[in-house]
Design an enzyme around this catalytic site. Structure first.
Site, PDB file in Angstrom:
ATOM      1  N   GLN A 174      -2.805  -2.506  -2.174  1.00  0.00           N
ATOM      2  CA  GLN A 174      -1.748  -2.021  -3.063  1.00  0.00           C
ATOM      3  C   GLN A 174      -2.144  -2.293  -4.534  1.00  0.00           C
ATOM      4  O   GLN A 174      -3.317  -2.238  -4.835  1.00  0.00           O
ATOM      5  CB  GLN A 174      -0.376  -2.630  -2.719  1.00  0.00           C
ATOM      6  CG  GLN A 174       0.165  -2.170  -1.373  1.00  0.00           C
ATOM      7  CD  GLN A 174      -0.437  -2.907  -0.186  1.00  0.00           C
ATOM      8  OE1 GLN A 174      -0.423  -4.125  -0.147  1.00  0.00           O
ATOM      9  NE2 GLN A 174      -0.944  -2.190   0.782  1.00  0.00           N
ATOM     10  N   ASP A 216      -4.186   2.587  -4.759  1.00  0.00           N
ATOM     11  CA  ASP A 216      -5.110   3.727  -4.671  1.00  0.00           C
ATOM     12  C   ASP A 216      -5.975   3.898  -5.913  1.00  0.00           C
ATOM     13  O   ASP A 216      -6.376   5.013  -6.259  1.00  0.00           O
ATOM     14  CB  ASP A 216      -4.341   5.039  -4.393  1.00  0.00           C
ATOM     15  CG  ASP A 216      -3.520   4.954  -3.126  1.00  0.00           C
ATOM     16  OD1 ASP A 216      -3.986   4.301  -2.171  1.00  0.00           O
ATOM     17  OD2 ASP A 216      -2.415   5.521  -3.092  1.00  0.00           O
ATOM     18  N   GLY A 254      -4.779   1.992   2.396  1.00  0.00           N
ATOM     19  CA  GLY A 254      -5.725   3.027   2.791  1.00  0.00           C
ATOM     20  C   GLY A 254      -6.913   2.912   1.863  1.00  0.00           C
ATOM     21  O   GLY A 254      -6.828   3.274   0.694  1.00  0.00           O
ATOM     22  N   HIS A 255      -7.988   2.349   2.351  1.00  0.00           N
ATOM     23  CA  HIS A 255      -9.144   2.032   1.501  1.00  0.00           C
ATOM     24  C   HIS A 255     -10.330   2.900   1.907  1.00  0.00           C
ATOM     25  O   HIS A 255     -10.791   2.839   3.047  1.00  0.00           O
ATOM     26  CB  HIS A 255      -9.485   0.546   1.613  1.00  0.00           C
ATOM     27  CG  HIS A 255      -8.440  -0.332   0.997  1.00  0.00           C
ATOM     28  ND1 HIS A 255      -8.513  -1.701   0.980  1.00  0.00           N
ATOM     29  CD2 HIS A 255      -7.283  -0.014   0.354  1.00  0.00           C
ATOM     30  CE1 HIS A 255      -7.450  -2.190   0.357  1.00  0.00           C
ATOM     31  NE2 HIS A 255      -6.688  -1.186  -0.025  1.00  0.00           N
ATOM     32  N   LYS A 293     -10.047   0.641  -5.261  1.00  0.00           N
ATOM     33  CA  LYS A 293     -10.461  -0.760  -5.061  1.00  0.00           C
ATOM     34  C   LYS A 293     -11.596  -0.876  -4.041  1.00  0.00           C
ATOM     35  O   LYS A 293     -12.548  -1.635  -4.227  1.00  0.00           O
ATOM     36  CB  LYS A 293      -9.266  -1.598  -4.542  1.00  0.00           C
ATOM     37  CG  LYS A 293      -8.108  -1.675  -5.492  1.00  0.00           C
ATOM     38  CD  LYS A 293      -6.921  -2.378  -4.869  1.00  0.00           C
ATOM     39  CE  LYS A 293      -6.236  -1.623  -3.756  1.00  0.00           C
ATOM     40  NZ  LYS A 293      -5.544  -0.390  -4.149  1.00  0.00           N
TER      41      LYS A 293
HETATM   42  P1  GDP Z   1      -7.889   2.140  -2.821  1.00  0.00           P
HETATM   43  O1  GDP Z   1      -6.689   2.137  -1.957  1.00  0.00           O
HETATM   44  O2  GDP Z   1      -7.653   1.492  -4.148  1.00  0.00           O
HETATM   45  O3  GDP Z   1      -9.130   1.563  -2.161  1.00  0.00           O
HETATM   46  O4  GDP Z   1      -8.211   3.663  -3.147  1.00  0.00           O
HETATM   47  P2  GDP Z   1      -8.106   4.919  -2.114  1.00  0.00           P
HETATM   48  O5  GDP Z   1      -9.257   4.871  -1.195  1.00  0.00           O
HETATM   49  O6  GDP Z   1      -6.741   5.019  -1.532  1.00  0.00           O
HETATM   50  O7  GDP Z   1      -8.188   6.134  -3.125  1.00  0.00           O
HETATM   51  C1  GDP Z   1      -9.224   6.304  -4.015  1.00  0.00           C
HETATM   52  C2  GDP Z   1      -9.867   7.677  -3.744  1.00  0.00           C
HETATM   53  O8  GDP Z   1     -10.635   8.072  -4.869  1.00  0.00           O
HETATM   54  C3  GDP Z   1     -10.841   7.646  -2.585  1.00  0.00           C
HETATM   55  O9  GDP Z   1     -10.832   8.886  -1.951  1.00  0.00           O
HETATM   56  C4  GDP Z   1     -12.177   7.363  -3.253  1.00  0.00           C
HETATM   57  O10 GDP Z   1     -13.282   7.854  -2.512  1.00  0.00           O
HETATM   58  C5  GDP Z   1     -12.019   8.144  -4.529  1.00  0.00           C
HETATM   59  N1  GDP Z   1     -12.723   7.587  -5.699  1.00  0.00           N
HETATM   60  C6  GDP Z   1     -12.893   6.288  -6.037  1.00  0.00           C
HETATM   61  N2  GDP Z   1     -13.524   6.186  -7.234  1.00  0.00           N
HETATM   62  C7  GDP Z   1     -13.729   7.452  -7.661  1.00  0.00           C
HETATM   63  C8  GDP Z   1     -14.289   8.021  -8.857  1.00  0.00           C
HETATM   64  O11 GDP Z   1     -14.708   7.337  -9.781  1.00  0.00           O
HETATM   65  N3  GDP Z   1     -14.287   9.398  -8.934  1.00  0.00           N
HETATM   66  C9  GDP Z   1     -13.789  10.202  -7.947  1.00  0.00           C
HETATM   67  N4  GDP Z   1     -13.842  11.517  -8.115  1.00  0.00           N
HETATM   68  N5  GDP Z   1     -13.278   9.692  -6.819  1.00  0.00           N
HETATM   69  C10 GDP Z   1     -13.214   8.341  -6.687  1.00  0.00           C
HETATM   70  P1  IMO Z   2      -3.710   0.738  -1.149  1.00  0.00           P
HETATM   71  O1  IMO Z   2      -4.196  -0.616  -0.718  1.00  0.00           O
HETATM   72  C1  IMO Z   2      -0.380   3.118  -2.692  1.00  0.00           C
HETATM   73  C2  IMO Z   2       3.646   1.970  -1.367  1.00  0.00           C
HETATM   74  C3  IMO Z   2       4.426   2.911  -0.477  1.00  0.00           C
HETATM   75  C4  IMO Z   2       5.837   2.616  -0.954  1.00  0.00           C
HETATM   76  C5  IMO Z   2       5.806   1.113  -1.199  1.00  0.00           C
HETATM   77  C6  IMO Z   2       6.321   0.265  -0.050  1.00  0.00           C
HETATM   78  O2  IMO Z   2      -4.348   1.865  -0.446  1.00  0.00           O
HETATM   79  O3  IMO Z   2      -3.743   0.856  -2.642  1.00  0.00           O
HETATM   80  P2  IMO Z   2       5.306  -0.363   2.316  1.00  0.00           P
HETATM   81  O4  IMO Z   2       4.875   0.504   3.460  1.00  0.00           O
HETATM   82  O5  IMO Z   2       4.228  -1.213   1.766  1.00  0.00           O
HETATM   83  O6  IMO Z   2       6.553  -1.136   2.625  1.00  0.00           O
HETATM   84  O7  IMO Z   2       5.726   0.690   1.163  1.00  0.00           O
HETATM   85  O8  IMO Z   2       4.431   0.791  -1.424  1.00  0.00           O
HETATM   86  N1  IMO Z   2       2.309   1.576  -0.877  1.00  0.00           N
HETATM   87  C7  IMO Z   2       1.153   2.011  -1.403  1.00  0.00           C
HETATM   88  N2  IMO Z   2       0.920   2.906  -2.380  1.00  0.00           N
HETATM   89  N3  IMO Z   2      -1.417   2.444  -2.116  1.00  0.00           N
HETATM   90  C8  IMO Z   2      -1.189   1.531  -1.158  1.00  0.00           C
HETATM   91  O9  IMO Z   2      -2.176   0.763  -0.641  1.00  0.00           O
HETATM   92  C9  IMO Z   2       0.132   1.307  -0.726  1.00  0.00           C
HETATM   93  N4  IMO Z   2       0.703   0.505   0.206  1.00  0.00           N
HETATM   94  C10 IMO Z   2       2.018   0.678   0.089  1.00  0.00           C
HETATM   95  O10 IMO Z   2       4.064   4.254  -0.703  1.00  0.00           O
HETATM   96  O11 IMO Z   2       6.082   3.238  -2.195  1.00  0.00           O
HETATM   97 MG    MG Z   3      -5.437   3.506  -0.980  1.00  0.00          MG
END
Ligand code: GDP
Ligand code: IMO
Ligand code: MG
Length: 424
Positions: free
Chosen positions: A223, A13, A40-41, A16
């Protein structure tokens, strides 16, 4: 930039998808190479927010073709639900999405067993319950079923029948759960078979040909480093090599074809699920990060645990991954905090530790040694040049660069596409 790999440098999270989206505008291919629908991207395009779990974020851009490569575990239901949803929202995915024949399928019993083992475990991992661990476990114990197997009907039916029968025994006898109806499982999968047929490719061959033609390929990690099954905080990890270590096997490319590795880290740190998190801050500062940073899981909605940037962990991630560049996201979220902390070492039972330890007990007991920085104020959302960042924010970034020993070239100041600041 022929090949660039974007990977998470913390516990996932990190933002990416936003970086993949920014780089993806010019890419010929965007490729997911590990993980599955546990990801979750989020990609924010003006008023539209796209949340992708299994499909590459590059689909949101017009140009790139996208591949779900052999190292990904594919839940057919999620795959087509996501594809349909993108089409419904006006994204043209036709002819742009491919799936590797060697990718393994997440089957209904994987999801069931993930939930059942989590519920019963003395030490739950806090998985997303999407069937990731059980599916990867089947793959390495030779019990998995791949897309290529699904494409061969007779072989598929024989394999599936045996696997469902074995899992039903487990479900009934060990977990006292309802068994699956073998015919129903088969029919649902056979229906997906028709839809998969035009999308299935030899992923490694497709990539080799693309690279030979000099096309630009962007690899999208899911991840993050500390969730990598080998490098991470085992057993509180995910089932795949969720770092650049998983790239060659997951995409089917040789190491010499990886030109650039971009590590993405937040300006602070979060973790969702169980496991050690030395710099976690359960106090008001952690609450500031969670509420301003909207730190709730994209896949499960769970509140993310929040804390400070951990330079011990980042140094470890950088040295193993060979980051060429670090992207720092969510710098804007630190605004308003009076003091910003960064862990530079840990103390454990009177001993100072500077290398990220493997032992869960040591990590759980480790007390971070913090360096403190004066906070900065103001909304950073409109900043577009490095020089316009508050001086204290720049000092903070310079310190991170020194501590991790990787150059920071890009900084996120908001979730929107254009809210990225490049340091030239
Ligand atoms: P990922 O799994 O690494 O792709 O990241 P996620 O989508 O799970 O979580 C990142 C969250 O932060 C998302 O809701 C993005 O829209 C938000 N985000 C990403 N970069 C920034 C930033 O520089 N500032 C803020 N405020 N939000 C950001
Ligand atoms: P993105 O790509 C954050 C965590 C779960 C748990 C562990 C194992 O959005 O960064 P799993 O279901 O993979 O067997 O769970 O990994 N986990 C993540 N945490 N971002 C993710 O993906 C994750 N995918 C799995 O919360 O701790
Ligand atoms: Mg994510």
């Amino acid at each position: 930039m022929p090949t660039v790999c974007v990977v998470g440098a913390q516990w996932g999270d990190e933002g990416k998808a936003g970086i993949v989206d920014a780089l993806g505008a010019a890419a010929d291919w965007v490729v997911r190479f590990q993980g599955g629908p546990n990801a979750g991207h989020t990609v924010v395009v003006g008023e539209d927010t796209f949340k992708l779990h299994l499909l590459p974020s590059g689909l949101v851009r017009e140009r790139p073709r996208c591949l779900v490569a052999q190292g990904v575990v594919v839940d057919p239901e999620v795959f087509f639900r996501e594809l349909d949803e993108l089409e419904r929202r006006g994204v043209d995915t036709k002819g742009r999405i491919f799936v590797a024949d060697r990718a393994h399928l997440i089957l209904p019993y994987h999801r069931l067993l993930d939930g059942l083992t989590e519920t019963r475990a003395s030490v739950p991992i806090g998985t997303t319950r999407k069937g990731i661990g059980p599916c990867y476990a089947d793959k390495v114990s030779y019990r998995g079923i791949r897309i290529a197997d699904l494409m061969d009907r007779e072989w598929f039916e024989t394999r599936l029948e045996g696997e469902v029968a074995a899992r039903n025994e487990l479900l009934r006898k060990v977990y006292g759960a309802e068994p699956l109806d073998p015919a129903e499982v088969r029919d649902v999968l056979l229906a997906y078979r028709e839809r998969f047929a035009p999308l299935v490719v030899d992923g490694a061959e497709v990539l080799a040909e693309a690279l030979d033609r000099g096309e630009e390929v962007l690899f999208e990690g899911a991840q993050g480093f500390l969730l990598d099954v080998d490098a991470g905080t085992y057993p509180f990890v995910t089932g795949s090599n969720a770092s650049v270590l998983g790239l060659c096997a997951g995409a089917g490319i040789p190491p010499r074809r990886v030109d650039r590795v971009v590590g993405v880290a937040k300006a602070y740190c979060t973790r969702v699920g169980g496991g050690p998190f030395p710099t976690e801050d359960p106090g008001p500062d952690g609450e500031h990060l969670r509420s301003f940073g909207k730190e709730y899981g994209t896949t499960t909605g769970r509140p993310r645990r929040c804390g400070w940037f951990d330079a011990v962990a980042l140094r470890y991630a950088a040295s193993v991954s060979g980051f060429d560049e670090l992207v720092i996201t969510k710098l804007d979220i630190l605004s308003g905090l009076p003091v910003i902390r960064v862990a530079t070492a840990y103390e454990h039972r009177g001993r100072r530790i500077t290398r990220f330890p493997a032992a869960v007990r040591v990590l759980s007991e480790a007390v971070p040694v913090y360096r403190e920085f004066p906070g900065f104020e103001g909304d950073l959302g409109g900043v577009r040049s490095f020089e316009d960042l508050p001086p204290r924010a720049r000092e903070y970034l310079a310190a991170l660069e020194d501590l991790v020993e990787v150059p920071i070239r890009t900084v996120g100041v908001g979730p929107e596409r254009d809210q990225l600041v490049r340091k030239e």
